[in-house]
Write an enzyme that holds these catalytic residues in place. Sequence first.
Site, mmCIF file in Angstrom:
data_model
loop_
_atom_site.group_PDB
_atom_site.id
_atom_site.type_symbol
_atom_site.label_atom_id
_atom_site.label_comp_id
_atom_site.label_asym_id
_atom_site.label_seq_id
_atom_site.Cartn_x
_atom_site.Cartn_y
_atom_site.Cartn_z
ATOM 1 N N CYS A 131 -0.273 -5.852 4.464
ATOM 2 C CA CYS A 131 -1.460 -5.757 3.618
ATOM 3 C C CYS A 131 -1.116 -6.120 2.169
ATOM 4 O O CYS A 131 -0.577 -5.285 1.423
ATOM 5 C CB CYS A 131 -2.035 -4.342 3.691
ATOM 6 N N CYS A 134 -2.941 -4.028 -0.495
ATOM 7 C CA CYS A 134 -2.431 -2.659 -0.665
ATOM 8 C C CYS A 134 -1.102 -2.665 -1.424
ATOM 9 O O CYS A 134 -0.872 -1.817 -2.281
ATOM 10 C CB CYS A 134 -2.165 -1.980 0.687
ATOM 11 N N ASP A 135 -0.225 -3.595 -1.083
ATOM 12 C CA ASP A 135 1.169 -3.509 -1.548
ATOM 13 C C ASP A 135 1.589 -4.590 -2.541
ATOM 14 O O ASP A 135 2.685 -4.519 -3.099
ATOM 15 C CB ASP A 135 2.118 -3.587 -0.326
#
Length: 302
Positions: A131, A134-135
């Site tokens: 992701c 997200c990261d």
Amino acid sequence: MIDVLIIGAGPAGLSAAIYVQRAGKHAVCLEALTVGGQIVNTPEIANYPGIKKTSGFEFSMGLYEQATELGAEVVYEKAVNISKKDGDFVTTTESGKEFISSAVIIATGAKNRHLGLDKEEALTGRGVSYCATCDGAFFKGKDVAVNGGGNTALEDALFLTNYCNKVYIIHRRDEFRGEPQNLEAVRNKENVEFVLNSTIAELKGDKSLESVVVKDKNSGELREIFVQGLFIAIGQEPDNQGFESVVELDPSGYVAAGETCTTKTPGIFVAGDCRTKEVRQLTTAASDGAIAALAACTFISS
Ligand code: NAP
């Protein structure tokens, strides 16, 4: 007693919940992870008719609010089994709870496909991610790679060019499944290098990812690329094994069903990416949700 139990609170499941509530029945969605499903991680949605541009998070929250304001409930439990009892359905969750309903809609979506490499699991969260939204921010100023040639890979790469020093796109072919606009946008970025006709043969690093070894499919040549991050975006696969006794699964594990969203068991319906279908898009997930919900309500009333 629930009228329609919906397994999954992604776009298909929440669309179904909206239609069930508006048909005067009660819907409960079981959700194993987060409301919105995979779309919650998409930075930009620009192909949903009627909405020019939104984020996956905003879209998911809108769906959630619409469904719950109509009276649908979301319960955070992972459904693992469905059985029949006295004409009703009993859905059992991982924690051992049982939900009894008159009809069930399976809307489990799909989970990220893994490469299946040694160290992939061990390095997840230590450089390997599924992701980018997200990261991605953890890799500010660093060199990273994205693996895949679909829209997710292209959008991830584009997103990462904003933070990272260099973004390698590793893809097993030299043609892309992703939309031409996405490909063009990535091609226009100076800090992107395409590594095509190549597969990842090895992940290196102990405490965290240090490099990936890629194999050129034509020459067989190996090349080590030093990156601190690898974003794997090679598509999704279904998670329907628990329901095999009540629905037929196709050879890839998707619930075998056509556009009517009906399964081999009357009263059990399927919606969205988890069923056999050609086009897996937000619009088709929402469409399935509506079809399955109305079919479930008709089943209950008949
Ligand atoms: P996808 O379209 O299925 O693409 C997966 C990519 O990974 C393909 O390029 C495939 O290569 C590659 N791949 C698959 N298995 C592999 C393996 N074992 N090793 C190496 N490479 C592998 O998946 P996606 O990009 O996640 O998209 C899923 C769906 O969501 C699509 O319909 C997509 O259009 C949609 N989506 C839409 C948007 C948007 O409209 N904004 C954003 C994201 C996703 P091959 O091409 O060689 O098969």
